[in-house]
Design an enzyme around this catalytic site. Structure first.
Site, PDB file in Angstrom:
ATOM      1  N   ASP A 220     -14.249  22.791  41.180  1.00 49.86           N
ATOM      2  CA  ASP A 220     -14.196  24.653  41.778  1.00 49.86           C
ATOM      3  C   ASP A 220     -12.569  24.685  42.836  1.00 49.86           C
ATOM      4  O   ASP A 220     -12.594  22.934  43.003  1.00 49.86           O
ATOM      5  CB  ASP A 220     -15.859  24.046  42.046  1.00 49.86           C
ATOM      6  N   ILE A 221     -12.467  25.629  42.635  1.00 44.08           N
ATOM      7  CA  ILE A 221     -11.177  25.719  43.136  1.00 44.08           C
ATOM      8  C   ILE A 221     -11.614  26.037  44.683  1.00 44.08           C
ATOM      9  O   ILE A 221     -12.547  26.651  45.447  1.00 44.08           O
ATOM     10  CB  ILE A 221     -10.739  26.994  42.758  1.00 44.08           C
ATOM     11  N   GLU A 262     -15.282  30.056  40.135  1.00 45.64           N
ATOM     12  CA  GLU A 262     -14.149  29.495  39.995  1.00 45.64           C
ATOM     13  C   GLU A 262     -14.762  28.267  39.828  1.00 45.64           C
ATOM     14  O   GLU A 262     -14.269  26.885  40.005  1.00 45.64           O
ATOM     15  CB  GLU A 262     -13.615  29.424  41.201  1.00 45.64           C
TER      16      GLU A 262
END
Length: 340
Positions: A220-221, A262
């Site tokens: 995950d960003i 994301e």
């Protein structure tokens, strides 16, 4: 239609049809002239002129005009041929056979998202003329009887023509239908933005992924909302696409899908979870040092990853949930790390 059928191929088919129709009308001109059917001789001279001029119409992309005009010419030619020479020469089956061409033309027109010819009204018109010509011949008899030899030849010829038209159209229908179904299947399992497989792809092939010889990870960003808020959603989309490219380049022998937003799901091969951890951590460091730049806009970012090994008799949903919990543990303990 993803290059299987486009306008250039449609033009090739139209050219082929035009030349075939032109040759048939030269033959019909000879047959009608040999049997002194003067009205049909005149009509075939008109038809030959029409198909010769149609070559120019096709060249300049007047495909819709060519299709409508050709259908009407065939319909009128066959109706007049029945009226003048009777019901025993096979002209009537051509009125039925050309409907497949009309519906195929509509299908192609719709698929190319251009103007198309509605086939149903043409088919209804053909049905009306078919019935009218039968009633006319029944009540008035044959105006220009043909020889038995000519009738035999025409019956065979029109049977061959109609069967070949039907076979060609049905084959193309089948080919295009399977191709369309394949494209729909790909579209349903592919993320449009990153062109990675999507969540549905994992669900579809769940049994193939469930294996003791695999591991999964959720990446995950970190603080992705700030990127969208600061630089705009277009740049945010660029970041997602670029990250997807980097994952495919750096994480060898893995299947990667966009899990949502994301988040990315990574499915790797191998039982050695420590080796997987090292590979993912190296990738995390690569992303940390990478500059995402598009035009005058650039930024750096970090990612957090939750890694989970396979457990016996676990479902894909349960397996992903384990990786998800580890991902959030990493988020709440500082981000920019891999949690095993």
């Amino acid at each position: 239609m993803n290059q299987l059928f486009d306008r250039s191929k449609a033009k090739i088919i139209c050219y082929s049809m035009d030349i075939i129709f032109l040759c048939i009308h030269f033959l019909m001109l000879y047959i009608f002239a040999s049997n002194d059917v003067s009205p049909m001789v005149k009509f075939n001279i008109f038809s030959i002129t029409f198909y010769a001029c149609s070559l120019l119409a096709i060249r300049f992309d007047f495909l819709r005009f060519f299709i409508i005009a050709s259908y009407m010419e065939i319909l009128l030619h066959m109706t007049l041929a029945i009226i003048y020479t009777g019901w025993g020469n096979g002209f009537q089956i051509t009125i039925i056979g050309i409907n497949s061409l009309a519906f195929f033309a509509e299908y192609v027109g719709r698929s190319l998202r251009g103007k198309y010819v509605p086939a149903a009204p043409l088919g209804i018109l053909g049905m009306i003329l078919y019935i009218f010509s039968y009633i006319f011949v029944y009540k008035n008899g044959v105006l220009y009887p043909l020889s038995d030899k000519t009738s035999f030849f025409l019956q065979i010829m029109w049977a061959l023509v109609v069967f070949l038209i039907l076979i060609a159209c049905l084959y193309l229908f089948t080919l295009l239908s399977f191709h369309s179904a394949r494209l729909l299947s790909i579209a349903a399992t592919k993320d449009k933005l990153t062109e990675l497989p999507n969540r549905y792809h994992i669900t579809k092939y769940e049994k193939e992924y469930l294996s003791p010889d695999r591991w999964i990870a959720l990446a995950d960003i970190d603080d992705f909302k700030k990127i969208n808020d600061t630089y705009g959603h277009n740049f945010g989309d660029f970041v997602l696409k670029k990250l997807a490219e980097l994952m495919q380049k750096e994480l060898k022998h893995t299947d990667i899908c966009r899990w949502g937003g994301e988040e990315f799901l990574i499915i790797g091969n191998g039982k050695n979870i420590d080796k997987a951890f090292k590979e993912l951590d190296n990738f995390r460091k690569t992303i940390e040092e990478f500059t995402f730049a598009e035009g005058d806009t650039e930024t750096r970012l970090t990612i957090t990853i939750g890694l989970a090994s396979y457990k016996q008799d676990i479902s894909m949903t349960e397996w992903i949930n384990i990786a998800d919990k580890k991902l959030y543990a990493g988020k709440y303990s500082g981000k920019n790390q891999v949690i095993q």
